[in-house]
Design an enzyme around this catalytic site. Sequence first.
Site, PDB file in Angstrom:
ATOM      1  N   LYS A 319       0.811  -1.214   0.000  1.00 54.29           N
ATOM      2  CA  LYS A 319       0.000   0.000   0.000  1.00 54.29           C
ATOM      3  C   LYS A 319       0.848   1.269   0.000  1.00 54.29           C
ATOM      4  CE  LYS A 319      -3.979  -2.244   2.117  1.00 54.29           C
ATOM      5  NZ  LYS A 319      -4.986  -2.225   3.198  1.00 54.29           N
ATOM      6  N   ASP A 360      -9.932   1.977   2.264  1.00 49.76           N
ATOM      7  CA  ASP A 360      -9.871   1.476   3.639  1.00 49.76           C
ATOM      8  C   ASP A 360     -10.356   2.545   4.614  1.00 49.76           C
ATOM      9  OD1 ASP A 360      -8.874  -1.046   3.073  1.00 49.76           O
ATOM     10  OD2 ASP A 360      -6.773  -0.439   3.264  1.00 49.76           O
TER      11      ASP A 360
END
Length: 535
Positions: A319, A360
């Site tokens: 990420k 997220d």
Amino acid sequence: MTLLIVPVSGEHIDDVRGQVETAIALGADAIELRVDLMGAVSADDLRTLRTTTPGEVSFLLTIRSAVEGGQWDTGDDERVSRLIELGPFVEFIDVELALWRRSANIRQKIELALHRADPAYAVGGEDESSYVGRRKLILSKHDFHSRPSTLQKDLVEMLSEPACAAPKIAWRARSVRDNFEAFEHMRGCAKPPLLVCMGEDGVLSRVLAKKFGAFGSFASLERGMETAAGQPTITEIRNCYRWDALDRKTEVYGVIGDPVSHSLSPAVHNAAFADSGINAVYLPMRVSPGYESFKALMVEVLARPWLGIRGFSVTIPHKENALRWLKEIGGCIDRAALRIGAVNTIGIRSDGSVHGRNTDYEAAIAGIQRALERQAKAKAPLRAAVLGAGGVARAVVAALRDLSAETTIYNRTAERARSLADEMGCAAGSWETRHETTFDLIANCTSVGLAPEGEQSPYPSDALRTGMIVFESVYRPVQTRLLRDAAGAGCITLTGLDMFARQAAAQFAWWTGREAPPTIYQSDFISKLMSDDRH
């Protein structure tokens, strides 16, 4: 037409017949008869099998040598004799390039196998069943260790052989990028090839073979019956990976991470594409840890717009690498992702522009707000502990800070905890002391508890208190040890599956410009997918 081929074997011809019937019922276009994996099988056996099988289903005859991954070790002369004996009952005969090269005499005998009529049906030297006219040669080569150094040379040799109808080269993928070379050869091949990248990293070559006009792709009848590493089952490739809907215009999405074999994303997103009538497929793409590995994949993706790749989910450990790469290329990054310092979603537009986002964060803040509505707590700053300092932790910390929570970060590597705390304007604590302070919320953003180590917990059970919110990011298993301990202590729990569903729905909507199908992106539906996968 790209054939969906199921290999069959068995100690007795009745076993083989049962497998053939099951494979056809499940949607196989062709059956590979792996005679090297069978017990005694006669010409009469195959004659009966052929005449009782629908004519539109093709048979491939393979007697694979031990050197190339099979179990035939009796000798090449006897193997060729078996090809001649059994050849009349099949449409394709697979012969290894090494055997074909061996001698002119061997090649003559293989030609005989290709053109020999079944004596039981021959009239005037012609086979009334017509399989002689349809019988073709597949020349093959297999490397179970790595990419053959002579891959291109071997492919040219196979293509230049007039008797060869389909060249087959299978090798163990060194990384997911090996699939791209396979696709390049598929696109420009004078004859429809079988180019297979074996192993976990080769699933793209198996699923997207149809998109790029390959001769076929192999799928096992069921788990445990694979004839090569990385072979999906016919049910997986048809139901999960949407084989029947694939064509040259199919757009491609995937999940980048390591590991990715546990990911629910392919099953969920592919179900959503099917439900919405979108011509797209979503695949797992394992990319080794490290920025250079991530960058290498993305460079090769952007260099091949004909792949039709339109987006990625990004998971552990990439990420932060995704954000770094997007900055390097001048990609479009939303403010939340920049602030969080991590990207979990990449979109590649038709004009070649690349965009990054963090869904997220959206999932975390929505889940925490719902939990707070259930928590009977007087208005006061929420005291939160975040376990971990990776990509998910960044999103959860940002959500907690936006909710004005007093947040402390704990990580097994203390430097990472301090670095993230300084960046986000919160506190950091020693991992060993994570249970010594009373918190209103505990968020596990580590991989502790992830299957197959589901009995581990990142937080001592005796430190859990009634009314505490316990936020779990691990979703496989759904009920981790931490969540079971929390339920037993009377805590309010948020499962990793809840967060997964929310962030995945946001990804779908962003990629497609459509509302995410509510029946797909919900915990009950995803739980059923997980249950079906176990069985």
